[in-house]
Design a protein around this motif. Sequence first.
Motif, mmCIF file in Angstrom:
data_model
loop_
_atom_site.group_PDB
_atom_site.id
_atom_site.type_symbol
_atom_site.label_atom_id
_atom_site.label_comp_id
_atom_site.label_asym_id
_atom_site.label_seq_id
_atom_site.Cartn_x
_atom_site.Cartn_y
_atom_site.Cartn_z
ATOM 1 N N ILE A 1 0.883 -1.174 0.000
ATOM 2 C CA ILE A 1 0.000 0.000 0.000
ATOM 3 C C ILE A 1 0.915 1.217 0.000
ATOM 4 C CG2 ILE A 1 -1.860 1.210 1.165
ATOM 5 C CD1 ILE A 1 -2.647 -1.566 0.229
ATOM 6 N N ALA A 2 1.148 1.770 -1.167
ATOM 7 C CA ALA A 2 2.115 2.855 -1.321
ATOM 8 C C ALA A 2 1.586 3.856 -2.335
ATOM 9 C CB ALA A 2 3.467 2.299 -1.779
ATOM 10 N N PRO A 3 2.097 5.088 -2.313
ATOM 11 C CA PRO A 3 1.621 6.106 -3.264
ATOM 12 C C PRO A 3 1.834 5.716 -4.720
ATOM 13 C CG PRO A 3 2.830 7.142 -1.470
ATOM 14 C CD PRO A 3 3.026 5.665 -1.319
ATOM 15 N N GLN A 4 2.783 4.822 -4.998
ATOM 16 C CA GLN A 4 3.061 4.432 -6.375
ATOM 17 C C GLN A 4 2.189 3.262 -6.850
ATOM 18 O OE1 GLN A 4 5.536 4.420 -3.946
ATOM 19 N NE2 GLN A 4 6.201 6.537 -4.357
ATOM 20 N N THR A 5 1.344 2.714 -5.964
ATOM 21 C CA THR A 5 0.584 1.510 -6.291
ATOM 22 C C THR A 5 -0.821 1.843 -6.768
ATOM 23 O OG1 THR A 5 1.787 0.261 -4.597
ATOM 24 C CG2 THR A 5 -0.264 -0.696 -5.411
ATOM 25 N N ALA A 6 -1.200 1.275 -7.908
ATOM 26 C CA ALA A 6 -2.587 1.308 -8.381
ATOM 27 C C ALA A 6 -3.010 -0.135 -8.618
ATOM 28 C CB ALA A 6 -2.717 2.120 -9.659
ATOM 29 N N ALA B 1 -7.298 2.613 1.637
ATOM 30 C CA ALA B 1 -5.866 2.590 1.927
ATOM 31 C C ALA B 1 -5.056 3.120 0.755
ATOM 32 C CB ALA B 1 -5.428 1.168 2.273
ATOM 33 N N LEU B 2 -5.524 2.827 -0.469
ATOM 34 C CA LEU B 2 -4.822 3.281 -1.670
ATOM 35 C C LEU B 2 -5.256 4.685 -2.107
ATOM 36 C CD1 LEU B 2 -4.917 -0.067 -3.666
ATOM 37 C CD2 LEU B 2 -2.838 1.117 -2.927
ATOM 38 N N LYS B 3 -6.087 5.324 -1.300
ATOM 39 C CA LYS B 3 -6.558 6.699 -1.585
ATOM 40 C C LYS B 3 -7.218 6.789 -2.964
ATOM 41 C CE LYS B 3 -3.020 8.684 1.433
ATOM 42 N NZ LYS B 3 -3.897 8.598 2.605
ATOM 43 N N GLY B 4 -8.045 5.784 -3.256
ATOM 44 C CA GLY B 4 -8.815 5.801 -4.491
ATOM 45 C C GLY B 4 -8.140 5.185 -5.690
ATOM 46 N N ARG B 5 -6.920 4.682 -5.524
ATOM 47 C CA ARG B 5 -6.183 4.121 -6.670
ATOM 48 C C ARG B 5 -6.508 2.634 -6.849
ATOM 49 N NH1 ARG B 5 -2.629 6.882 -3.636
ATOM 50 N NH2 ARG B 5 -1.564 4.975 -3.001
ATOM 51 N N LEU B 6 -7.792 2.323 -6.851
ATOM 52 C CA LEU B 6 -8.275 0.956 -7.052
ATOM 53 C C LEU B 6 -9.502 1.023 -7.948
ATOM 54 C CD1 LEU B 6 -8.768 -1.991 -4.645
ATOM 55 C CD2 LEU B 6 -10.783 -1.072 -5.814
ATOM 56 N N ALA C 1 -1.851 -7.634 2.491
ATOM 57 C CA ALA C 1 -1.538 -6.218 2.269
ATOM 58 C C ALA C 1 -2.274 -5.338 3.264
ATOM 59 C CB ALA C 1 -1.901 -5.824 0.840
ATOM 60 N N LEU C 2 -3.537 -5.642 3.532
ATOM 61 C CA LEU C 2 -4.300 -4.852 4.494
ATOM 62 C C LEU C 2 -3.756 -5.015 5.902
ATOM 63 C CD1 LEU C 2 -7.968 -5.325 3.231
ATOM 64 C CD2 LEU C 2 -6.642 -3.199 3.282
ATOM 65 N N ARG C 3 -3.375 -6.244 6.274
ATOM 66 C CA ARG C 3 -2.796 -6.456 7.613
ATOM 67 C C ARG C 3 -1.519 -5.653 7.782
ATOM 68 N NH1 ARG C 3 -4.175 -11.879 6.659
ATOM 69 N NH2 ARG C 3 -2.001 -12.358 6.116
ATOM 70 N N THR C 4 -0.651 -5.705 6.778
ATOM 71 C CA THR C 4 0.609 -4.969 6.862
ATOM 72 C C THR C 4 0.355 -3.467 6.953
ATOM 73 O OG1 THR C 4 1.753 -6.680 5.584
ATOM 74 C CG2 THR C 4 2.798 -4.517 5.695
ATOM 75 N N HIS C 5 -0.607 -2.991 6.177
ATOM 76 C CA HIS C 5 -0.948 -1.573 6.206
ATOM 77 C C HIS C 5 -1.494 -1.166 7.563
ATOM 78 C CE1 HIS C 5 -2.382 2.336 4.907
ATOM 79 N NE2 HIS C 5 -3.589 2.023 5.361
ATOM 80 N N ASP C 6 -2.399 -1.980 8.120
ATOM 81 C CA ASP C 6 -2.976 -1.657 9.424
ATOM 82 C C ASP C 6 -1.909 -1.635 10.516
ATOM 83 O OD1 ASP C 6 -5.418 -1.510 8.217
ATOM 84 O OD2 ASP C 6 -6.142 -3.453 8.911
ATOM 85 N N GLN C 7 -0.988 -2.583 10.437
ATOM 86 C CA GLN C 7 0.087 -2.601 11.439
ATOM 87 C C GLN C 7 0.972 -1.374 11.336
ATOM 88 O OE1 GLN C 7 1.987 -6.335 10.593
ATOM 89 N NE2 GLN C 7 0.293 -7.558 11.419
ATOM 90 N N SER C 8 1.271 -0.951 10.112
ATOM 91 C CA SER C 8 2.120 0.226 9.923
ATOM 92 C C SER C 8 1.407 1.509 10.374
ATOM 93 C CB SER C 8 2.536 0.356 8.461
ATOM 94 O OG SER C 8 1.423 0.654 7.636
ATOM 95 N N GLU C 9 0.062 1.486 10.294
ATOM 96 C CA GLU C 9 -0.719 2.651 10.722
ATOM 97 C C GLU C 9 -1.047 2.585 12.201
ATOM 98 O OE1 GLU C 9 -1.879 5.307 8.678
ATOM 99 O OE2 GLU C 9 -0.332 4.478 7.360
ATOM 100 N N GLY C 10 -0.668 1.475 12.848
ATOM 101 C CA GLY C 10 -0.948 1.331 14.266
ATOM 102 C C GLY C 10 -2.398 1.051 14.573
ATOM 103 N N ILE C 11 -3.108 0.447 13.601
ATOM 104 C CA ILE C 11 -4.524 0.158 13.816
ATOM 105 C C ILE C 11 -4.677 -1.181 14.549
ATOM 106 C CG2 ILE C 11 -6.716 -0.297 12.636
ATOM 107 C CD1 ILE C 11 -5.755 1.492 10.401
#
Length: 269
Positions: A28-33, A68-73, A259-269
């Motif tokens: 989940i990164a700014p470069q990912t669509a 998480a992808l800020k609309g890039r899906l 990907a969602l688990r990794t993103h949530d962990q990095s966001e501290g969710i």
Amino acid sequence: MTDPRDSLSLAEQGSGPTDLPPPAPLRIAPQTALFLDFDGTLVEIADHPDDVIVPDTLPEVIASLAHALKGRLALVSGRSIAALENLLGPLEVAIAGSHGGEFRPAGADTVAPLADPLPGRVVEELDSFSKANGDMLVEPKPYSVAVHYRRHPHALESLLTRAEALAREEGLKLKHGKQVVELVMPGSDKGSALTAFMARPEFAGTHPLFLGDDVTDEDAFRVLEGLGGHGVLVGPMRPTAAHRRLPDVAAVHDWLAAALRTHDQSEGI
């Protein structure tokens, strides 16, 4: 006039490698669509399109990934947008339905066509043919029509002959997917849909990934290299323009969930 056999046979694309490596973990990164097919990718294919089983968690997974992808899906499906929302509920994510004939950016209220409507004569001809050959399922869409022959494999040869004739007469593309023959309007393909999405500001500068399982997804796979992205084939290995492969729908769900688990962990969710 459009070649009616466009995308008909994967054999015409060359044999390709004997297998493909799996994709790297989704970041989940700014470069990912991320672009996702539906049938055969997010849900298992059923004998009848209305019989697919949609996991209860799938709409939430799609919405969470889009957030998480800020609309890039975007979902890019052969089904119409209305059919997708009947199965998944109202969707606020970007969608291309009818193989790209219907184009709706995230948050939009209206659908922009990428193709002209399908002539009514085509549906009428295939409906009459179907009734005379075992009453195959004919699925009309705004920019294409599909004939499902899963329960009538004996009718395939005559179905292809009739569909090829209609394609020549009306300037359509013929696509032969998994137990389905489909006639589509020019411009109604998943490659055109990806190109249109990538021209939008929210997708600019990203590296697109597209996951799909069928012959109709090859249009998207083929444009990805020029867009700086990669295609991920879902299912058994076959000749393909994709660069990576996941073995089945369950593996897709695991890949997205990780990907969602990794993103949530990095966001501290």
